[in-house]
Scaffold this active site. Structure first.
Site, PDB file in Angstrom:
ATOM      1  N   ASP A  71      11.338   1.718 -19.464  1.00  0.00           N
ATOM      2  CA  ASP A  71      11.062   0.243 -20.335  1.00  0.00           C
ATOM      3  C   ASP A  71       9.783  -0.428 -19.527  1.00  0.00           C
ATOM      4  O   ASP A  71       8.987   0.081 -18.915  1.00  0.00           O
ATOM      5  CB  ASP A  71      12.199  -0.661 -20.499  1.00  0.00           C
ATOM      6  CG  ASP A  71      12.367  -1.535 -21.417  1.00  0.00           C
ATOM      7  OD1 ASP A  71      13.253  -2.160 -21.633  1.00  0.00           O
ATOM      8  OD2 ASP A  71      11.274  -1.497 -22.334  1.00  0.00           O
TER       9      ASP A  71
ATOM     10  N   SER B 265       1.487  11.093  -8.708  1.00  0.00           N
ATOM     11  CA  SER B 265       2.276   9.826  -8.717  1.00  0.00           C
ATOM     12  C   SER B 265       2.528   9.216  -7.544  1.00  0.00           C
ATOM     13  O   SER B 265       2.832   9.920  -6.505  1.00  0.00           O
ATOM     14  CB  SER B 265       3.687   9.954  -9.476  1.00  0.00           C
ATOM     15  OG  SER B 265       3.407  10.249 -10.747  1.00  0.00           O
TER      16      SER B 265
ATOM     17  N   HIS C 261       9.645   5.526  -8.710  1.00  0.00           N
ATOM     18  CA  HIS C 261       9.996   6.861  -9.267  1.00  0.00           C
ATOM     19  C   HIS C 261      10.211   7.887  -8.419  1.00  0.00           C
ATOM     20  O   HIS C 261      10.798   8.749  -8.911  1.00  0.00           O
ATOM     21  CB  HIS C 261       9.566   6.982 -10.667  1.00  0.00           C
ATOM     22  CG  HIS C 261       7.973   7.512 -10.692  1.00  0.00           C
ATOM     23  ND1 HIS C 261       7.052   6.922 -10.774  1.00  0.00           N
ATOM     24  CD2 HIS C 261       7.979   8.747 -10.565  1.00  0.00           C
ATOM     25  CE1 HIS C 261       5.769   7.654 -10.921  1.00  0.00           C
ATOM     26  NE2 HIS C 261       6.447   8.860 -10.683  1.00  0.00           N
TER      27      HIS C 261
END
Length: 372
Positions: free
Chosen positions: A229, A305, A164
């Site tokens: 998801d 992250s 991401h």
């Protein structure tokens, strides 16, 4: 037949080699991993680079949600492990893969998002100061991406991070085409590079030295149109630098079961946004796990992250202790635990299949990727 093949692929688990004597050491299990090889490569249209970089991923699908999800079919697994490769000139390719088992050993062993809460009670993070720590292993393996995330050095020219940080699930983020990786270096008052340090050339503070990225691999399992998801299972990417970084790197390894981790703990360091310019280290217990994810409550903020999650265990073959990256810090999840809301931070586990894929990206030869 396809169901059996999928079960073999997804449950390639450790042959337990942990000693049972009173002098027990947490020992790296021995894995025989599958082989993942490119089958065909297709040129794609150049991406638009129009997505906003998000420094965290939030998903309402917790451990119970993941555990109750049906296992993917063999064809689905092949699709998820196929990948896109983005080059520095903006060109893009898609590579389909085949998965092979070359070993007889296959012993198996929704809610409302709250994106800001990633600190649990007392803030247990440690800012790492001083070049004696920042420039030494394992902290020196942590690097900063120009998109704002963290990465970890896993080879002479390769950095492991979260998908991401490069791609939002639908499109590549702004800045991905001119992606750079930053290495902390001492900044000296007299402008020297640090050779033959004297009192007149003591380091004043640290600065980033940047290296351009040559190409980036992102698994198709992430590029499914919905990054929040269950695609969080595939939130990882590998960057290849244009030149070697000349630092000691940390090897990747297959993630052992949480019960086999030393003290049940994991460790990682990253560039959290609330402490700009600082490398922040933390460790914590693993609270739960699925086949693809580790659930923990390590304090973290956006910017961390992509950090490599690692543990230190005994390497029996080499008779020494060794740290390995067993996961990639992804983001935050709000989980309904028996009707009670609870927060978790989540790391993507390096499974045997993911190890085979990432190792092949690094080495380009499956024969070098047979032992996880």
């Amino acid at each position: 037949m396809a169901g059996l093949s999928t079960l073999i692929l997804l449950l390639c688990a450790a042959k337990d080699v942990m000693p049972s004597s009173s002098h027990w050491k947490p020992t790296w299990p021995s894995y025989r991993v599958p082989v993942i090889l490119p089958q065909s490569t297709l040129n794609l249209d150049k991406p638009q680079f129009d997505a906003e970089a998000r420094l965290e991923v939030v998903s309402p699908c917790g451990p119970a949600c993941h555990k109750s999800s049906p296992l993917p079919t063999y064809e689905e697994v092949k699709h998820y492990l196929s990948y896109e490769t983005l080059y520095a000139n903006g060109s893009l390719t898609e590579t389909e893969v085949g998965i092979y088992i070359l070993s007889n050993s296959a012993d198996g062993s929704q809610g409302k998002s709250r994106t800001k809460r990633q600190i649990y009670g007392y803030d247990s993070r440690f800012s790492i100061f001083g070049k004696d720590f920042l420039l030494n292993y394992p902290f020196s393996t942590s690097v900063k991406l120009s998109t704002g995330c963290t990465g970890t050095l896993v080879a002479e020219k390769h950095v492991l991070t979260a998908a991401h940080c490069i791609h939002d699930g639908k499109s590549y983020v702004k800045g991905a085409q001119k992606l750079r990786v930053g290495f902390l270096k001492p900044k000296y008052k007299d402008g020297s590079k640090g050779a033959n340090i004297t009192n007149s050339a003591m380091p004043e503070k640290m600065k980033f030295q940047w290296i351009r990225v040559k190409r980036t691999h992102v698994p198709k399992g992430w590029i499914k149109g919905n990054a929040n998801d269950i695609g969080m299972d595939y939130d990882y990417a590998l960057l290849e630098l244009k030149k070697p970084h000349k630092r000691k790197f940390m090897k990747i390894g297959v993630s052992p079961p949480a019960r086999h981790l030393p003290g049940g703990r994991i460790h990682f360091s990253g560039y959290d946004n609330d402490r700009p310019g600082n490398l922040v280290y933390r460790f914590c217990d693993v609270k739960d796990e699925t086949y693809d994810l580790l659930y923990q409550q390590c304090d973290a903020q956006p910017g961390a992250s992509g950090s490599g999650v690692y543990v230190r265990m005994w390497k029996r073959q080499n008779h020494k202790w060794e740290r390995k990256i067993i996961g990639i810090f992804s983001g935050h999840q709000w989980v309904d635990m028996n009707g009670t809301p609870q927060d978790f931070n989540v790391a993507v586990r390096i499974t045997p299949l993911k190890y085979a894929q990432i190792c092949y990206w690094i080495k380009g030869n499956y024969l070098d990727c047979r032992e996880g």
